[in-house]
Write a protein that holds these residues in place. Structure first.
Motif, short mmCIF file in Angstrom:
data_model
loop_
_atom_site.label_atom_id
_atom_site.label_comp_id
_atom_site.label_asym_id
_atom_site.label_seq_id
_atom_site.Cartn_x
_atom_site.Cartn_y
_atom_site.Cartn_z
N ASP A 271 0.80 -1.22 0.00
CA ASP A 271 0.00 0.00 0.00
C ASP A 271 0.83 1.27 0.00
OD1 ASP A 271 1.05 -0.21 2.50
OD2 ASP A 271 -0.85 -0.34 3.57
N GLY A 272 2.13 1.12 -0.32
CA GLY A 272 3.00 2.29 -0.33
C GLY A 272 3.45 2.73 1.03
N GLN A 273 3.11 1.95 2.07
CA GLN A 273 3.48 2.27 3.44
C GLN A 273 4.53 1.29 3.94
OE1 GLN A 273 2.23 4.99 5.17
NE2 GLN A 273 1.37 5.46 3.14
N PRO A 274 5.28 1.66 5.01
CA PRO A 274 6.24 0.71 5.60
C PRO A 274 5.60 -0.62 5.95
CG PRO A 274 6.54 2.90 6.52
CD PRO A 274 5.30 2.97 5.69
N ILE A 275 6.40 -1.65 6.00
CA ILE A 275 5.88 -3.02 6.18
C ILE A 275 5.17 -3.18 7.52
CG2 ILE A 275 6.52 -5.47 6.11
CD1 ILE A 275 7.05 -3.67 3.52
N ASN A 276 5.70 -2.59 8.56
CA ASN A 276 4.98 -2.55 9.84
C ASN A 276 5.37 -1.29 10.59
OD1 ASN A 276 7.47 -3.12 11.01
ND2 ASN A 276 6.74 -4.84 12.24
N ASN A 277 4.93 -1.17 11.81
CA ASN A 277 5.09 0.09 12.57
C ASN A 277 6.10 -0.05 13.69
OD1 ASN A 277 3.39 -1.64 14.04
ND2 ASN A 277 2.38 0.09 15.07
N ALA A 278 7.23 -0.70 13.42
CA ALA A 278 8.27 -0.84 14.44
C ALA A 278 9.19 0.39 14.41
CB ALA A 278 9.08 -2.10 14.20
N ARG A 279 9.59 0.84 15.60
CA ARG A 279 10.46 2.00 15.75
C ARG A 279 11.91 1.57 15.92
NH1 ARG A 279 9.09 3.25 20.38
NH2 ARG A 279 7.20 4.42 19.86
N SER A 280 12.82 2.20 15.22
CA SER A 280 14.24 1.85 15.33
C SER A 280 14.80 2.34 16.66
CB SER A 280 15.04 2.44 14.18
OG SER A 280 15.38 3.78 14.44
N TYR A 281 15.97 1.82 17.02
CA TYR A 281 16.64 2.25 18.24
C TYR A 281 16.91 3.75 18.25
CZ TYR A 281 17.58 -2.60 19.66
OH TYR A 281 17.45 -3.91 20.05
N PHE A 282 17.11 4.32 17.06
CA PHE A 282 17.45 5.73 16.96
C PHE A 282 16.27 6.59 16.50
CE2 PHE A 282 22.08 4.32 15.98
CZ PHE A 282 22.27 4.03 17.32
N GLY A 283 15.06 6.04 16.55
CA GLY A 283 13.87 6.79 16.20
C GLY A 283 13.46 6.61 14.75
N GLY A 284 12.16 6.76 14.49
CA GLY A 284 11.63 6.58 13.15
C GLY A 284 11.38 5.12 12.83
N ASN A 285 10.70 4.87 11.73
CA ASN A 285 10.35 3.51 11.34
C ASN A 285 11.59 2.71 10.94
OD1 ASN A 285 9.18 1.23 9.58
ND2 ASN A 285 7.33 2.26 10.33
N ILE A 286 11.56 1.40 11.20
CA ILE A 286 12.70 0.55 10.84
C ILE A 286 12.76 0.26 9.34
CG2 ILE A 286 12.75 -0.58 13.10
CD1 ILE A 286 11.48 -3.07 11.77
N TRP A 287 11.71 0.63 8.61
CA TRP A 287 11.66 0.35 7.17
C TRP A 287 11.96 1.62 6.39
CZ3 TRP A 287 11.60 -4.55 5.72
CH2 TRP A 287 11.11 -5.51 6.62
N GLU A 288 12.94 1.53 5.50
CA GLU A 288 13.36 2.66 4.68
C GLU A 288 13.04 2.37 3.22
OE1 GLU A 288 15.11 6.51 4.19
OE2 GLU A 288 14.44 5.39 5.96
N PRO A 289 12.37 3.29 2.51
CA PRO A 289 12.03 3.02 1.11
C PRO A 289 13.27 2.97 0.22
CG PRO A 289 11.47 5.28 1.71
CD PRO A 289 11.86 4.59 2.98
N ILE A 290 13.22 2.10 -0.76
CA ILE A 290 14.28 2.01 -1.77
C ILE A 290 13.83 2.86 -2.95
CG2 ILE A 290 15.58 0.49 -3.30
CD1 ILE A 290 15.09 -1.77 -1.31
N PRO A 291 14.56 3.93 -3.26
CA PRO A 291 14.12 4.86 -4.32
C PRO A 291 13.83 4.15 -5.64
CG PRO A 291 15.99 5.76 -3.12
CD PRO A 291 15.82 4.35 -2.65
N GLY A 292 12.77 4.57 -6.28
CA GLY A 292 12.43 4.04 -7.59
C GLY A 292 11.73 2.71 -7.58
N THR A 293 11.40 2.22 -6.37
CA THR A 293 10.73 0.92 -6.24
C THR A 293 9.60 1.04 -5.22
OG1 THR A 293 11.94 0.01 -4.34
CG2 THR A 293 13.03 -0.13 -6.49
N ASN A 294 8.84 -0.04 -5.08
CA ASN A 294 7.83 -0.09 -4.01
C ASN A 294 8.31 -0.98 -2.87
OD1 ASN A 294 7.70 -2.54 -5.31
ND2 ASN A 294 5.46 -2.65 -5.35
N LYS A 295 9.63 -1.07 -2.75
CA LYS A 295 10.25 -1.94 -1.73
C LYS A 295 10.87 -1.12 -0.61
CE LYS A 295 11.47 -5.39 -5.26
NZ LYS A 295 10.44 -6.37 -4.90
N TYR A 296 11.02 -1.78 0.53
CA TYR A 296 11.65 -1.20 1.71
C TYR A 296 12.74 -2.15 2.22
CZ TYR A 296 7.86 2.25 2.34
OH TYR A 296 6.97 3.28 2.20
#
Length: 554
Positions: free
Chosen positions: A133-158
């Motif tokens: 759906d264009g959103q991160p795979i789940n809603n987990a927070r990284s140790y340093f803040g923000g979502n653990i999933w980072e988008p890969i430019p030009g794709t629909n992958k994280y």
């Protein structure tokens, strides 16, 4: 218990970037470490643990490795590393490296290839998932803040990162990744390393379903540890790592392991445990905030004492834990675990006494032996640590004022431990002739090695006596293998324990309170082994002054 060569040793953590700069570029280096080996030997150190010196962009101070087989240019050359190994061996010392294999750097060639072709061979070296759906795979927070999933430019992958987005997690489910890691570990051990401190290793096993989580913060995210996999899954991975690498070299290993249960302890440090030892982080966890550093409580002494005695009890008969007051990821212990009124040289000596004479392997962090303290930070711009900056902004979002947010993060920042080592009173504390990469603590003219070497009553000279007592031929066996038995439990602000083995008993006392403590010993003292107030005699009735510690042979 089968005796091991490392049981009676004392270890010292070096944060290379801040230890000693030999070439004036403001960054500590291998040549600087080599120049201080005699200092460390005289202190009584046997094992050196070096925080990462691999090639790295230093986004997370070297814990983002771009080449596992290369020394970072800032730190020196592989030839200098080999010289360090040779020089330590001349002094009967051992070297540990940091093993960082949960993740690598986004500059690593594996990750660059994965980004070029996410569906290719190297894409499977990492956790890459397609978004529906264009959103991160789940809603987990990284140790340093923000979502653990980072988008890969030009794709629909994280891709997944438990730490910074520049630290993509390695896919330990892929046997090719594991074999690459084992090959690298064996390569370093073949070079003469004694072993490794193993970073964030429990994170290697994920719950591959990556479910949505119940939020635990205002950001709608949940802490990333909730995405970790089963105990059995990580056990298989750790067992294979040990068989394929450490066992083949008789290597010493110390794991950075949080949140294991008492029942699991023998799996990690027992006779056939995954590691030689793990750090006891029970006291560090006492200042964990519910939402971040901004609501972290101060450490209460009774809770600190209780946590230590519980850890000592659980490890006895199981294996050895490693005891710390501070490390590169924590503020200075003298500013954290001592009550405000006890933050003086006597209190610092007392804190060292209570820690170094416990059962387990003592790790001293650079500067601890001279009583280095937290720094008086004036602005968030003075911090280098990305975790600290993230926590500052988290505090502001929670409605705290800039002044209050700065005060809270200043007390818990990792940069407190990373300020340059204070060698003398000269410019930049003798650390560098250039501009230091991180500001110095303002107290270096008063707290430094050169001044304390000349002062017989200094923290440094006390640490030398303390380490010498622990390692002495007469008492080494009891301090290494003896049981830790708490005494005087009714005295809330007194830390007191006996180390007991066979027919020997040694009593260790420390008064953390503001008032004198009157004690009556059940046995006649035979000898006062050490006093932080330079007393030479002791009786069966004792009056301990505030911040007084004593080590007594009964």
């Amino acid at each position: 218990m089968k005796k091991q060569w490392w049981h009676d040793k004392v270890a010292y953590q070096i944060y290379p970037k801040s230890f000693m700069d030999s070439n004036g570029d403001g960054i500590g280096d291998l040549r600087g470490i080599i120049s201080k080996l005699d200092y460390l030997k005289e202190l009584g150190i046997d094992i050196l643990w070096l925080s990462p010196i691999y090639r790295s962009p230093l986004v997370d101070q070297g814990y983002d490795i771009s080449d596992y087989y290369a020394i970072g240019e800032q730190f020196g050359t592989m030839e200098e590393f080999d010289e360090l190994i040779a020089e330590t061996k001349k002094r009967n010392m051992y070297v540990l490296m940091d093993l960082v294999v949960n993740h690598c750097s986004s500059e690593h060639e594996w990750f660059k290839k994965a980004m070029t072709d996410p569906e290719g061979e190297y894409g499977d070296y990492f956790y890459i998932r397609e978004s529906k759906d264009g959103q991160p795979i789940n809603n987990a927070r990284s140790y340093f803040g923000g979502n653990i999933w980072e988008p890969i430019p030009g794709t629909n992958k994280y891709y997944l990162h438990m730490f910074a987005k520049e630290q993509p997690d390695l896919n330990w489910e892929n046997p090719k990744v594991r074999q690459e890691i084992y090959k690298m570990v064996n390569w370093w051990l073949d070079k003469g390393l004694a072993g490794f401190r193993i970073d964030a290793i429990i994170n290697i096993k994920k719950n591959l379903d990556f479910p949505m989580l119940e939020p635990d913060g205002l950001d709608g995210l949940a802490f990333c540890t909730k995405t970790l996999g089963t105990k059995d899954g990580v056990s298989e991975m750790l067992g294979e790592l040990k068989r394929e690498t450490f066992d083949k070299h008789g290597a010493f290993t110390v794991g950075e392991v949080f949140n294991i249960t008492d029942d699991d302890l023998s799996d990690f440090i027992g006779e056939n445990g995954y590691f030689s030892t793990i750090f006891d982080f029970s006291t560090e966890l006492l200042s964990t905030g519910e939402h971040g550093w901004y609501d972290a409580p101060d450490v209460a002494f009774p809770a600190w004492k209780k946590a230590i005695f519980h850890a000592q009890d659980q490890a006895y008969g199981c294996g050895f834990e490693s005891n710390i007051i501070e490390n590169h990821d924590e503020p200075r212990g003298a500013s954290r675990y001592l009550p405000v009124y006890a933050r003086n040289s006597c209190g610092t000596k007392m804190l060292g006494t209570m820690s170094l004479l416990l059962r387990g392997l003592p790790f001293i962090f650079q500067g601890q032996e001279i009583g280095m303290t937290n720094t008086n930070w004036q602005s968030v711009d003075e911090f280098d640590d990305l975790n600290t900056v993230d926590q500052y902004h988290l505090a502001l979002k929670a409605g705290l004022s800039e002044k209050y947010a700065l005060d809270k993060i200043g007390r818990l920042s990792r940069d407190n431990a990373r300020t340059p080592m204070q060698w003398n009173t000269s410019s930049n504390a003798g650390f560098t002739t250039g501009i230091p990469w991180l500001r110095l603590n303002d107290n270096y003219p008063d707290v430094n090695v050169a001044a304390q070497e000349k002062d017989t009553d200094s923290v440094l000279n006390y640490y030398k006596k303390l380490i010498a007592l622990r390692k002495s031929d007469t008492y080494k066996d009891i301090f290494t293998y003896g049981k830790t038995i708490p005494v005087f439990p009714e005295k809330e602000m007194l830390m007191a324990y006996c180390r007991e083995k066979d027919d020997k008993r040694i009593l260790v006392l420390g008064n953390f309170g503001e008032k004198k403590e009157a004690l009556h010993l059940s046995a006649e003292p035979k000898k006062l082994l050490l006093s932080n107030m330079n007393h030479t005699e002791i009786g069966q009735d004792i009056i301990l002054a505030p911040q007084e510690s004593a080590v007594v042979l009964l």
